[in-house]
Design a protein around this motif. Structure first.
Motif, PDB file in Angstrom:
ATOM      1  N   SER A 204     -36.429   6.908 -26.714  1.00 14.40           N
ATOM      2  CA  SER A 204     -37.408   6.569 -25.683  1.00 14.40           C
ATOM      3  C   SER A 204     -37.467   7.630 -24.592  1.00 14.40           C
ATOM      4  O   SER A 204     -36.453   8.252 -24.246  1.00 14.40           O
ATOM      5  CB  SER A 204     -37.035   5.222 -25.044  1.00 14.40           C
ATOM      6  OG  SER A 204     -37.757   4.988 -23.854  1.00 14.40           O
ATOM      7  N   VAL A 205     -38.642   7.804 -24.016  1.00 13.71           N
ATOM      8  CA  VAL A 205     -38.778   8.729 -22.886  1.00 13.71           C
ATOM      9  C   VAL A 205     -38.022   8.223 -21.660  1.00 13.71           C
ATOM     10  O   VAL A 205     -37.780   8.985 -20.723  1.00 13.71           O
ATOM     11  CB  VAL A 205     -40.267   8.958 -22.526  1.00 13.71           C
ATOM     12  CG1 VAL A 205     -41.008   9.607 -23.676  1.00 13.71           C
ATOM     13  CG2 VAL A 205     -40.946   7.648 -22.108  1.00 13.71           C
ATOM     14  N   ASN A 206     -37.651   6.943 -21.675  1.00  9.51           N
ATOM     15  CA  ASN A 206     -36.905   6.365 -20.548  1.00  9.51           C
ATOM     16  C   ASN A 206     -35.401   6.319 -20.796  1.00  9.51           C
ATOM     17  O   ASN A 206     -34.665   5.705 -20.015  1.00  9.51           O
ATOM     18  CB  ASN A 206     -37.402   4.947 -20.263  1.00  9.51           C
ATOM     19  CG  ASN A 206     -38.839   4.921 -19.786  1.00  9.51           C
ATOM     20  OD1 ASN A 206     -39.297   5.868 -19.163  1.00  9.51           O
ATOM     21  ND2 ASN A 206     -39.557   3.848 -20.084  1.00  9.51           N
ATOM     22  N   ALA A 207     -34.937   6.940 -21.875  1.00 10.93           N
ATOM     23  CA  ALA A 207     -33.508   6.923 -22.185  1.00 10.93           C
ATOM     24  C   ALA A 207     -32.713   7.640 -21.093  1.00 10.93           C
ATOM     25  O   ALA A 207     -33.207   8.566 -20.447  1.00 10.93           O
ATOM     26  CB  ALA A 207     -33.264   7.590 -23.534  1.00 10.93           C
ATOM     27  N   ASN A 208     -31.480   7.201 -20.895  1.00  8.97           N
ATOM     28  CA  ASN A 208     -30.589   7.846 -19.940  1.00  8.97           C
ATOM     29  C   ASN A 208     -29.161   7.778 -20.467  1.00  8.97           C
ATOM     30  O   ASN A 208     -28.910   7.234 -21.554  1.00  8.97           O
ATOM     31  CB  ASN A 208     -30.716   7.206 -18.556  1.00  8.97           C
ATOM     32  CG  ASN A 208     -30.378   5.721 -18.575  1.00  8.97           C
ATOM     33  OD1 ASN A 208     -29.229   5.338 -18.734  1.00  8.97           O
ATOM     34  ND2 ASN A 208     -31.407   4.871 -18.415  1.00  8.97           N
ATOM     35  N   GLU A 209     -28.216   8.313 -19.719  1.00 10.53           N
ATOM     36  CA  GLU A 209     -26.847   8.409 -20.200  1.00 10.53           C
ATOM     37  C   GLU A 209     -26.251   7.045 -20.547  1.00 10.53           C
ATOM     38  O   GLU A 209     -25.509   6.912 -21.522  1.00 10.53           O
ATOM     39  CB  GLU A 209     -25.964   9.101 -19.149  1.00 10.53           C
ATOM     40  CG  GLU A 209     -26.272  10.575 -18.933  1.00 10.53           C
ATOM     41  CD  GLU A 209     -27.400  10.791 -17.924  1.00 10.53           C
ATOM     42  OE1 GLU A 209     -28.055   9.800 -17.519  1.00 10.53           O
ATOM     43  OE2 GLU A 209     -27.621  11.954 -17.534  1.00 10.53           O
ATOM     44  N   VAL A 210     -26.573   6.032 -19.767  1.00  6.22           N
ATOM     45  CA  VAL A 210     -26.020   4.703 -20.015  1.00  6.22           C
ATOM     46  C   VAL A 210     -26.640   4.085 -21.264  1.00  6.22           C
ATOM     47  O   VAL A 210     -25.934   3.591 -22.151  1.00  6.22           O
ATOM     48  CB  VAL A 210     -26.231   3.785 -18.794  1.00  6.22           C
ATOM     49  CG1 VAL A 210     -25.750   2.369 -19.098  1.00  6.22           C
ATOM     50  CG2 VAL A 210     -25.489   4.345 -17.587  1.00  6.22           C
ATOM     51  N   THR A 211     -27.966   4.107 -21.355  1.00  3.18           N
ATOM     52  CA  THR A 211     -28.608   3.512 -22.529  1.00  3.18           C
ATOM     53  C   THR A 211     -28.283   4.303 -23.795  1.00  3.18           C
ATOM     54  O   THR A 211     -28.202   3.725 -24.881  1.00  3.18           O
ATOM     55  CB  THR A 211     -30.136   3.424 -22.340  1.00  3.18           C
ATOM     56  OG1 THR A 211     -30.692   4.731 -22.155  1.00  3.18           O
ATOM     57  CG2 THR A 211     -30.476   2.553 -21.139  1.00  3.18           C
ATOM     58  N   ASP A 212     -28.086   5.608 -23.671  1.00  5.01           N
ATOM     59  CA  ASP A 212     -27.698   6.404 -24.837  1.00  5.01           C
ATOM     60  C   ASP A 212     -26.366   5.932 -25.405  1.00  5.01           C
ATOM     61  O   ASP A 212     -26.202   5.775 -26.624  1.00  5.01           O
ATOM     62  CB  ASP A 212     -27.579   7.886 -24.464  1.00  5.01           C
ATOM     63  CG  ASP A 212     -28.925   8.567 -24.302  1.00  5.01           C
ATOM     64  OD1 ASP A 212     -29.953   7.944 -24.626  1.00  5.01           O
ATOM     65  OD2 ASP A 212     -28.942   9.729 -23.852  1.00  5.01           O
ATOM     66  N   ALA A 213     -25.398   5.704 -24.518  1.00  2.98           N
ATOM     67  CA  ALA A 213     -24.082   5.247 -24.971  1.00  2.98           C
ATOM     68  C   ALA A 213     -24.172   3.881 -25.637  1.00  2.98           C
ATOM     69  O   ALA A 213     -23.571   3.643 -26.699  1.00  2.98           O
ATOM     70  CB  ALA A 213     -23.117   5.197 -23.786  1.00  2.98           C
ATOM     71  N   LEU A 214     -24.948   2.974 -25.037  1.00  8.63           N
ATOM     72  CA  LEU A 214     -25.129   1.644 -25.615  1.00  8.63           C
ATOM     73  C   LEU A 214     -25.825   1.728 -26.973  1.00  8.63           C
ATOM     74  O   LEU A 214     -25.406   1.088 -27.941  1.00  8.63           O
ATOM     75  CB  LEU A 214     -25.963   0.777 -24.662  1.00  8.63           C
ATOM     76  CG  LEU A 214     -25.330   0.416 -23.315  1.00  8.63           C
ATOM     77  CD1 LEU A 214     -26.377  -0.170 -22.375  1.00  8.63           C
ATOM     78  CD2 LEU A 214     -24.184  -0.571 -23.513  1.00  8.63           C
ATOM     79  N   ALA A 215     -26.872   2.536 -27.046  1.00 15.87           N
ATOM     80  CA  ALA A 215     -27.660   2.632 -28.272  1.00 15.87           C
ATOM     81  C   ALA A 215     -26.853   3.235 -29.416  1.00 15.87           C
ATOM     82  O   ALA A 215     -26.884   2.729 -30.552  1.00 15.87           O
ATOM     83  CB  ALA A 215     -28.919   3.458 -28.015  1.00 15.87           C
ATOM     84  N   LEU A 216     -26.133   4.314 -29.163  1.00 15.62           N
ATOM     85  CA  LEU A 216     -25.373   4.966 -30.231  1.00 15.62           C
ATOM     86  C   LEU A 216     -24.256   4.069 -30.756  1.00 15.62           C
ATOM     87  O   LEU A 216     -24.021   4.008 -31.973  1.00 15.62           O
ATOM     88  CB  LEU A 216     -24.807   6.296 -29.739  1.00 15.62           C
ATOM     89  CG  LEU A 216     -25.830   7.421 -29.559  1.00 15.62           C
ATOM     90  CD1 LEU A 216     -25.172   8.652 -28.956  1.00 15.62           C
ATOM     91  CD2 LEU A 216     -26.510   7.775 -30.886  1.00 15.62           C
ATOM     92  N   GLN A 217     -23.573   3.360 -29.867  1.00 18.79           N
ATOM     93  CA  GLN A 217     -22.534   2.442 -30.340  1.00 18.79           C
ATOM     94  C   GLN A 217     -23.151   1.289 -31.123  1.00 18.79           C
ATOM     95  O   GLN A 217     -22.584   0.839 -32.134  1.00 18.79           O
ATOM     96  CB  GLN A 217     -21.711   1.914 -29.166  1.00 18.79           C
ATOM     97  CG  GLN A 217     -20.584   0.968 -29.561  1.00 18.79           C
ATOM     98  CD  GLN A 217     -19.514   1.602 -30.435  1.00 18.79           C
ATOM     99  OE1 GLN A 217     -19.578   2.784 -30.771  1.00 18.79           O
ATOM    100  NE2 GLN A 217     -18.530   0.819 -30.827  1.00 18.79           N
ATOM    101  N   ALA A 218     -24.311   0.826 -30.700  1.00 18.79           N
ATOM    102  CA  ALA A 218     -25.004  -0.226 -31.460  1.00 18.79           C
ATOM    103  C   ALA A 218     -25.364   0.265 -32.850  1.00 18.79           C
ATOM    104  O   ALA A 218     -25.199  -0.451 -33.851  1.00 18.79           O
ATOM    105  CB  ALA A 218     -26.252  -0.674 -30.707  1.00 18.79           C
TER     106      ALA A 218
END
Length: 393
Positions: A204-218
Protein backbone atom coordinates in the motif's frame (compact mmCIF):
# COMPACT_ATOMS: atom_id res chain seq x y z
CA UNK A 1 4.13 11.12 9.95
CA UNK A 2 1.77 8.15 10.16
CA UNK A 3 -1.33 7.81 12.31
CA UNK A 4 -1.72 4.37 13.87
CA UNK A 5 -4.98 3.19 15.44
CA UNK A 6 -5.52 -0.01 17.42
CA UNK A 7 -8.37 -1.67 19.30
CA UNK A 8 -8.09 -0.58 22.98
CA UNK A 9 -7.93 -4.12 24.42
CA UNK A 10 -7.10 -7.40 22.67
CA UNK A 11 -6.66 -10.92 24.00
CA UNK A 12 -4.97 -13.52 21.80
CA UNK A 13 -4.09 -17.14 22.40
CA UNK A 14 -5.56 -20.56 22.99
CA UNK A 15 -8.36 -20.45 25.57
CA UNK A 16 -8.48 -16.67 25.93
CA UNK A 17 -12.28 -16.76 25.70
CA UNK A 18 -12.03 -17.05 29.49
CA UNK A 19 -11.47 -13.29 29.49
CA UNK A 20 -15.03 -12.63 28.35
CA UNK A 21 -16.59 -12.31 31.80
CA UNK A 22 -14.00 -9.84 33.12
CA UNK A 23 -14.50 -7.73 30.00
CA UNK A 24 -18.30 -7.76 30.35
CA UNK A 25 -17.96 -6.77 34.01
CA UNK A 26 -15.74 -3.87 32.99
CA UNK A 27 -18.59 -2.35 30.98
CA UNK A 28 -21.15 -2.81 33.80
CA UNK A 29 -23.66 -4.15 31.27
CA UNK A 30 -26.99 -5.74 32.20
CA UNK A 31 -28.78 -6.37 28.87
CA UNK A 32 -26.52 -7.97 26.27
CA UNK A 33 -27.08 -8.62 22.57
CA UNK A 34 -25.09 -11.49 21.05
CA UNK A 35 -24.93 -11.30 17.24
CA UNK A 36 -23.80 -14.60 15.76
CA UNK A 37 -24.03 -16.96 12.81
CA UNK A 38 -26.92 -19.49 12.85
CA UNK A 39 -24.38 -22.25 12.19
CA UNK A 40 -22.44 -21.36 15.34
CA UNK A 41 -25.59 -21.57 17.42
CA UNK A 42 -26.20 -25.06 16.04
CA UNK A 43 -22.60 -26.06 16.81
CA UNK A 44 -22.93 -24.85 20.39
CA UNK A 45 -20.27 -22.15 20.12
CA UNK A 46 -22.85 -19.47 20.95
CA UNK A 47 -23.54 -21.36 24.18
CA UNK A 48 -19.87 -21.00 25.14
CA UNK A 49 -20.45 -17.26 25.17
CA UNK A 50 -23.99 -17.12 26.53
CA UNK A 51 -23.87 -19.67 29.37
CA UNK A 52 -21.14 -17.98 31.46
CA UNK A 53 -23.10 -14.73 31.15
CA UNK A 54 -26.37 -16.36 32.21
CA UNK A 55 -24.65 -17.99 35.18
CA UNK A 56 -23.72 -14.51 36.40
CA UNK A 57 -27.24 -13.17 36.00
CA UNK A 58 -26.85 -11.17 32.80
CA UNK A 59 -29.84 -10.82 30.49
CA UNK A 60 -28.81 -12.03 27.03
CA UNK A 61 -30.43 -12.22 23.61
CA UNK A 62 -28.94 -14.24 20.77
CA UNK A 63 -29.61 -12.76 17.33
CA UNK A 64 -28.94 -15.04 14.33
CA UNK A 65 -30.88 -13.42 11.49
CA UNK A 66 -27.73 -12.76 9.50
CA UNK A 67 -26.21 -14.08 6.28
CA UNK A 68 -22.82 -14.25 4.57
CA UNK A 69 -21.98 -11.10 2.61
CA UNK A 70 -24.90 -9.41 4.44
CA UNK A 71 -27.27 -7.33 2.31
CA UNK A 72 -28.16 -3.83 3.42
CA UNK A 73 -31.66 -5.01 4.40
CA UNK A 74 -30.23 -7.39 7.01
CA UNK A 75 -28.23 -4.54 8.52
CA UNK A 76 -31.32 -2.33 8.64
CA UNK A 77 -33.33 -5.05 10.38
CA UNK A 78 -30.68 -5.68 13.02
CA UNK A 79 -30.25 -1.99 13.79
CA UNK A 80 -34.02 -1.62 14.25
CA UNK A 81 -34.02 -4.64 16.58
CA UNK A 82 -31.15 -3.22 18.65
CA UNK A 83 -32.81 0.16 19.02
CA UNK A 84 -36.11 -1.36 20.19
CA UNK A 85 -34.67 -3.59 22.91
CA UNK A 86 -32.41 -1.08 24.66
CA UNK A 87 -29.29 -3.22 24.94
CA UNK A 88 -26.27 -1.79 26.73
CA UNK A 89 -23.57 -4.10 25.29
CA UNK A 90 -23.15 -5.90 21.97
CA UNK A 91 -21.07 -9.05 21.51
CA UNK A 92 -20.20 -10.17 17.99
CA UNK A 93 -19.33 -13.86 17.57
CA UNK A 94 -18.49 -15.39 14.23
CA UNK A 95 -16.94 -14.56 10.90
CA UNK A 96 -16.68 -11.17 9.27
CA UNK A 97 -20.39 -10.87 8.57
CA UNK A 98 -21.40 -11.35 12.22
CA UNK A 99 -18.68 -9.03 13.49
CA UNK A 100 -19.42 -6.32 10.93
CA UNK A 101 -23.11 -6.41 11.77
CA UNK A 102 -22.42 -6.32 15.51
CA UNK A 103 -20.31 -3.19 15.06
CA UNK A 104 -23.01 -1.61 12.95
CA UNK A 105 -25.74 -2.39 15.48
CA UNK A 106 -23.72 -1.05 18.41
CA UNK A 107 -23.01 2.30 16.79
CA UNK A 108 -26.25 2.97 14.93
CA UNK A 109 -28.38 1.98 17.93
CA UNK A 110 -27.85 5.52 19.22
CA UNK A 111 -28.32 7.26 15.86
CA UNK A 112 -31.45 7.99 13.89
CA UNK A 113 -32.19 7.28 10.25
CA UNK A 114 -31.43 4.28 8.08
CA UNK A 115 -28.17 2.38 7.72
CA UNK A 116 -28.17 3.53 4.10
CA UNK A 117 -27.85 7.12 5.32
CA UNK A 118 -24.36 6.34 6.63
CA UNK A 119 -22.86 4.43 3.68
CA UNK A 120 -19.47 5.63 2.49
CA UNK A 121 -20.29 6.13 -1.20
CA UNK A 122 -23.88 7.40 -1.04
CA UNK A 123 -24.71 8.26 2.58
CA UNK A 124 -25.85 11.72 3.65
CA UNK A 125 -25.38 11.46 7.43
CA UNK A 126 -22.28 11.42 9.64
CA UNK A 127 -21.78 9.33 12.77
CA UNK A 128 -21.76 11.56 15.84
CA UNK A 129 -21.71 9.17 18.83
CA UNK A 130 -19.65 6.13 19.79
CA UNK A 131 -22.67 4.01 20.57
CA UNK A 132 -22.85 0.90 22.75
CA UNK A 133 -19.70 -0.88 23.92
CA UNK A 134 -18.83 -3.92 21.84
CA UNK A 135 -16.79 -7.08 22.30
CA UNK A 136 -15.82 -8.92 19.12
CA UNK A 137 -14.92 -12.61 19.07
CA UNK A 138 -13.86 -14.04 15.68
CA UNK A 139 -14.40 -17.73 14.90
CA UNK A 140 -12.55 -17.60 11.58
CA UNK A 141 -8.97 -16.65 10.80
CA UNK A 142 -9.45 -14.24 7.97
CA UNK A 143 -11.48 -11.07 8.04
CA UNK A 144 -9.69 -9.03 10.69
CA UNK A 145 -13.03 -7.38 11.45
CA UNK A 146 -12.34 -7.57 15.17
CA UNK A 147 -9.65 -4.87 14.83
CA UNK A 148 -11.03 -2.66 12.05
CA UNK A 149 -13.52 0.22 11.91
CA UNK A 150 -15.42 -1.00 8.87
CA UNK A 151 -18.77 -2.72 8.36
CA UNK A 152 -19.24 -4.10 4.85
CA UNK A 153 -22.70 -4.48 3.30
CA UNK A 154 -23.81 -5.91 -0.03
CA UNK A 155 -25.85 -3.73 -2.37
CA UNK A 156 -27.56 -4.70 -5.62
CA UNK A 157 -24.39 -5.14 -7.69
CA UNK A 158 -21.49 -4.20 -5.43
CA UNK A 159 -20.63 -3.45 -1.80
CA UNK A 160 -20.31 -0.36 0.34
CA UNK A 161 -19.18 0.27 3.89
CA UNK A 162 -19.98 2.22 6.99
CA UNK A 163 -16.63 3.31 8.37
CA UNK A 164 -15.60 5.37 11.39
CA UNK A 165 -13.41 4.83 14.43
CA UNK A 166 -16.61 4.56 16.46
CA UNK A 167 -16.95 1.09 14.91
CA UNK A 168 -13.73 -0.13 16.54
CA UNK A 169 -14.22 -2.86 19.11
CA UNK A 170 -13.78 -1.92 22.74
CA UNK A 171 -12.38 -5.40 23.26
CA UNK A 172 -11.29 -8.16 20.87
CA UNK A 173 -10.97 -11.77 22.00
CA UNK A 174 -9.06 -13.83 19.43
CA UNK A 175 -9.13 -17.45 20.58
CA UNK A 176 -7.87 -19.98 17.98
CA UNK A 177 -9.66 -22.78 19.83
CA UNK A 178 -12.92 -21.40 18.43
CA UNK A 179 -11.71 -22.05 14.86
CA UNK A 180 -11.22 -25.82 15.26
CA UNK A 181 -14.66 -26.64 13.82
CA UNK A 182 -14.18 -24.42 10.75
CA UNK A 183 -14.69 -26.50 7.56
CA UNK A 184 -11.76 -26.82 5.11
CA UNK A 185 -13.43 -24.66 2.45
CA UNK A 186 -14.05 -21.80 4.87
CA UNK A 187 -10.59 -22.20 6.39
CA UNK A 188 -9.09 -21.82 2.91
CA UNK A 189 -11.18 -18.83 1.84
CA UNK A 190 -10.79 -16.87 5.06
CA UNK A 191 -7.11 -17.75 5.24
CA UNK A 192 -6.36 -16.39 1.78
CA UNK A 193 -8.46 -13.35 2.70
CA UNK A 194 -6.12 -12.70 5.63
CA UNK A 195 -3.07 -13.27 3.44
CA UNK A 196 -4.46 -10.75 0.97
CA UNK A 197 -4.91 -8.22 3.77
CA UNK A 198 -1.26 -8.57 4.71
CA UNK A 199 0.04 -8.43 1.13
CA UNK A 200 -2.04 -5.43 0.14
CA UNK A 201 -1.08 -3.63 3.34
CA UNK A 202 2.59 -4.25 2.59
CA UNK A 203 2.42 -2.79 -0.92
CA UNK A 204 0.00 0.00 0.00
CA UNK A 205 1.05 3.60 -0.59
CA UNK A 206 0.16 4.14 3.08
CA UNK A 207 2.52 1.44 4.38
CA UNK A 208 4.94 2.37 7.15
CA UNK A 209 7.51 0.71 9.39
CA UNK A 210 4.91 -0.53 11.87
CA UNK A 211 2.44 -1.92 9.33
CA UNK A 212 5.32 -3.48 7.39
CA UNK A 213 6.40 -5.46 10.44
CA UNK A 214 2.82 -6.58 11.13
CA UNK A 215 2.19 -7.50 7.49
CA UNK A 216 5.39 -9.51 6.97
CA UNK A 217 4.89 -11.53 10.16
CA UNK A 218 1.29 -12.18 9.13
CA UNK A 219 2.47 -13.41 5.73
CA UNK A 220 5.01 -15.73 7.39
CA UNK A 221 2.43 -17.21 9.77
CA UNK A 222 -0.41 -17.61 7.28
CA UNK A 223 1.58 -18.93 4.32
CA UNK A 224 3.37 -21.37 6.62
CA UNK A 225 0.22 -22.80 8.19
CA UNK A 226 -2.74 -22.47 5.83
CA UNK A 227 -2.21 -25.76 4.00
CA UNK A 228 -2.00 -27.68 7.27
CA UNK A 229 -5.02 -25.87 8.72
CA UNK A 230 -7.07 -26.81 5.65
CA UNK A 231 -5.99 -30.46 5.68
CA UNK A 232 -5.76 -30.98 9.45
CA UNK A 233 -8.39 -28.78 11.02
CA UNK A 234 -7.61 -29.89 14.58
CA UNK A 235 -3.90 -29.09 14.33
CA UNK A 236 -3.43 -26.74 17.29
CA UNK A 237 -0.25 -25.09 16.02
CA UNK A 238 -1.65 -24.44 12.55
CA UNK A 239 -4.87 -23.01 13.97
CA UNK A 240 -2.92 -20.80 16.38
CA UNK A 241 -0.63 -19.50 13.63
CA UNK A 242 -3.59 -18.78 11.36
CA UNK A 243 -5.45 -16.99 14.14
CA UNK A 244 -2.52 -14.83 15.14
CA UNK A 245 -1.58 -14.20 11.51
CA UNK A 246 -5.10 -13.04 10.71
CA UNK A 247 -5.07 -10.73 13.73
CA UNK A 248 -1.76 -9.16 12.67
CA UNK A 249 -2.96 -8.83 9.08
CA UNK A 250 -6.05 -7.03 10.35
CA UNK A 251 -3.93 -4.55 12.28
CA UNK A 252 -1.73 -4.04 9.23
CA UNK A 253 -4.45 -3.41 6.68
CA UNK A 254 -6.56 -1.30 9.03
CA UNK A 255 -3.67 1.12 9.33
CA UNK A 256 -2.19 0.87 5.82
CA UNK A 257 -5.26 -0.07 3.80
CA UNK A 258 -6.05 -2.60 1.09
CA UNK A 259 -6.27 -1.75 -2.59
CA UNK A 260 -6.84 -3.32 -5.99
CA UNK A 261 -7.67 -6.88 -4.98
CA UNK A 262 -10.42 -5.74 -2.64
CA UNK A 263 -11.74 -3.11 -5.04
CA UNK A 264 -12.23 -5.78 -7.68
CA UNK A 265 -13.49 -8.37 -5.20
CA UNK A 266 -16.40 -6.29 -3.91
CA UNK A 267 -18.39 -6.46 -7.18
CA UNK A 268 -17.89 -10.24 -7.34
CA UNK A 269 -19.59 -10.52 -3.97
CA UNK A 270 -22.25 -7.98 -4.84
CA UNK A 271 -23.23 -9.38 -8.22
CA UNK A 272 -22.58 -13.10 -7.79
CA UNK A 273 -22.62 -13.56 -3.99
CA UNK A 274 -19.18 -15.13 -4.00
CA UNK A 275 -17.71 -15.28 -0.50
CA UNK A 276 -15.33 -12.40 0.11
CA UNK A 277 -12.39 -14.69 0.80
CA UNK A 278 -12.94 -16.59 -2.43
CA UNK A 279 -13.26 -13.31 -4.35
CA UNK A 280 -9.93 -12.11 -2.99
CA UNK A 281 -8.26 -15.46 -3.58
CA UNK A 282 -9.20 -15.76 -7.23
CA UNK A 283 -8.08 -12.20 -7.98
CA UNK A 284 -4.91 -12.01 -5.87
CA UNK A 285 -2.38 -13.44 -8.38
CA UNK A 286 -3.83 -11.49 -11.31
CA UNK A 287 -3.84 -8.13 -9.53
CA UNK A 288 -0.35 -8.65 -8.14
CA UNK A 289 0.90 -9.77 -11.55
CA UNK A 290 -0.58 -6.71 -13.19
CA UNK A 291 0.89 -4.20 -10.72
CA UNK A 292 4.17 -6.13 -10.34
CA UNK A 293 6.41 -3.47 -11.88
CA UNK A 294 5.23 -0.85 -9.36
CA UNK A 295 6.31 -2.88 -6.31
CA UNK A 296 9.06 -5.32 -7.34
CA UNK A 297 11.15 -4.80 -4.20
CA UNK A 298 8.16 -5.30 -1.93
CA UNK A 299 7.14 -8.45 -3.78
CA UNK A 300 10.66 -9.77 -3.28
CA UNK A 301 10.17 -9.26 0.46
CA UNK A 302 6.80 -11.02 0.29
CA UNK A 303 8.39 -13.98 -1.47
CA UNK A 304 10.95 -14.33 1.32
CA UNK A 305 8.22 -14.03 3.95
CA UNK A 306 6.38 -16.89 2.25
CA UNK A 307 9.40 -19.09 2.83
CA UNK A 308 10.87 -19.01 -0.68
CA UNK A 309 14.38 -17.59 -0.73
CA UNK A 310 15.06 -14.78 -3.18
CA UNK A 311 18.80 -14.70 -2.39
CA UNK A 312 19.89 -15.42 -5.96
CA UNK A 313 17.08 -13.61 -7.74
CA UNK A 314 16.87 -10.05 -8.98
CA UNK A 315 13.93 -7.97 -7.82
CA UNK A 316 12.25 -8.53 -11.17
CA UNK A 317 12.79 -12.30 -11.06
CA UNK A 318 11.60 -12.46 -7.46
CA UNK A 319 8.44 -10.51 -8.25
CA UNK A 320 7.57 -12.97 -11.03
CA UNK A 321 8.28 -15.86 -8.69
CA UNK A 322 6.05 -14.29 -6.03
CA UNK A 323 3.08 -14.34 -8.41
CA UNK A 324 3.77 -18.01 -9.23
CA UNK A 325 3.89 -18.90 -5.53
CA UNK A 326 0.61 -17.10 -4.87
CA UNK A 327 -1.06 -18.96 -7.73
CA UNK A 328 0.20 -22.27 -6.36
CA UNK A 329 -1.02 -21.52 -2.84
CA UNK A 330 -4.54 -20.76 -4.08
CA UNK A 331 -4.54 -24.02 -6.01
CA UNK A 332 -3.18 -25.99 -3.04
CA UNK A 333 -6.11 -24.96 -0.83
CA UNK A 334 -8.60 -25.89 -3.57
CA UNK A 335 -9.98 -22.48 -4.45
CA UNK A 336 -10.89 -22.02 -8.14
CA UNK A 337 -8.12 -20.13 -9.93
CA UNK A 338 -10.26 -18.38 -12.56
CA UNK A 339 -13.52 -16.47 -12.76
CA UNK A 340 -14.76 -19.24 -15.03
CA UNK A 341 -14.29 -21.57 -12.08
CA UNK A 342 -16.99 -19.56 -10.26
CA UNK A 343 -19.30 -19.71 -13.31
CA UNK A 344 -19.00 -16.01 -14.03
CA UNK A 345 -19.95 -15.29 -17.66
CA UNK A 346 -17.71 -13.22 -19.88
CA UNK A 347 -20.48 -10.72 -20.54
CA UNK A 348 -20.42 -9.77 -16.85
CA UNK A 349 -16.90 -8.35 -17.01
CA UNK A 350 -17.98 -4.89 -18.17
CA UNK A 351 -20.44 -4.41 -15.31
CA UNK A 352 -17.89 -5.75 -12.85
CA UNK A 353 -15.44 -3.19 -14.20
CA UNK A 354 -17.94 -0.34 -13.87
CA UNK A 355 -18.66 -1.22 -10.26
CA UNK A 356 -15.02 -1.70 -9.30
CA UNK A 357 -14.08 1.75 -10.61
CA UNK A 358 -16.46 3.24 -8.03
CA UNK A 359 -14.30 1.91 -5.19
CA UNK A 360 -12.16 5.04 -5.24
CA UNK A 361 -11.43 4.98 -1.49
CA UNK A 362 -9.72 1.61 -1.87
CA UNK A 363 -8.13 2.07 -5.28
CA UNK A 364 -6.33 5.19 -4.06
CA UNK A 365 -3.98 2.99 -2.00
CA UNK A 366 -2.67 0.95 -4.91
CA UNK A 367 1.03 1.42 -5.73
CA UNK A 368 -0.06 1.53 -9.37
CA UNK A 369 -2.85 3.81 -10.53
CA UNK A 370 -5.61 1.54 -11.80
CA UNK A 371 -7.82 3.15 -14.43
CA UNK A 372 -10.93 1.57 -15.91
CA UNK A 373 -8.98 -0.12 -18.71
CA UNK A 374 -6.57 -1.62 -16.18
CA UNK A 375 -9.39 -2.98 -14.06
CA UNK A 376 -11.05 -4.49 -17.09
CA UNK A 377 -7.76 -6.06 -18.17
CA UNK A 378 -7.32 -7.69 -14.75
CA UNK A 379 -10.84 -9.13 -14.81
CA UNK A 380 -10.17 -10.52 -18.28
CA UNK A 381 -6.90 -12.05 -17.08
CA UNK A 382 -8.72 -13.69 -14.20
CA UNK A 383 -11.40 -14.92 -16.58
CA UNK A 384 -8.88 -16.41 -19.01
CA UNK A 385 -6.57 -17.73 -16.30
CA UNK A 386 -3.50 -15.91 -17.66
CA UNK A 387 -1.53 -13.43 -15.56
CA UNK A 388 -0.88 -10.37 -17.72
CA UNK A 389 0.81 -7.03 -17.35
CA UNK A 390 -0.27 -3.64 -18.74
CA UNK A 391 -0.42 -3.49 -22.55
CA UNK A 392 -0.35 -7.27 -22.91
CA UNK A 393 -3.09 -8.63 -25.13
Amino acid sequence: MHKLTFTPVSYTGWGCLNQLLPEVERFKATNILIVTDPFLKELGLADKVQQPLLSKGYATTIYTDIAPEPPLAIGEKLVDFTRKHQFDLVIGLGGGSALDLAKLAAVLAVHDGKVADYLNLTGIKALEQKGLPKILIPTTSGTGSEVTNISVLSLDTTKDVVTHDYLLADSAIVDPELTISLPPKVTAATGVDALTHAIEAYVSVNANEVTDALALQAIRLISGSIRTAVLEGENKQARSDMSYGSYLAGLAFFNAGVAGVHALAYPLGGQFHIAHGDSNAVLLPYVMGYIRQSCEKRMKDILDAMGVSSAYLSQEEASYKCVDVLQQLVQDVNIPSTLKGFNIPEEALEQLTDDATKQTRILARSPMLLEREDINAIYRSAFDGEVREPNES
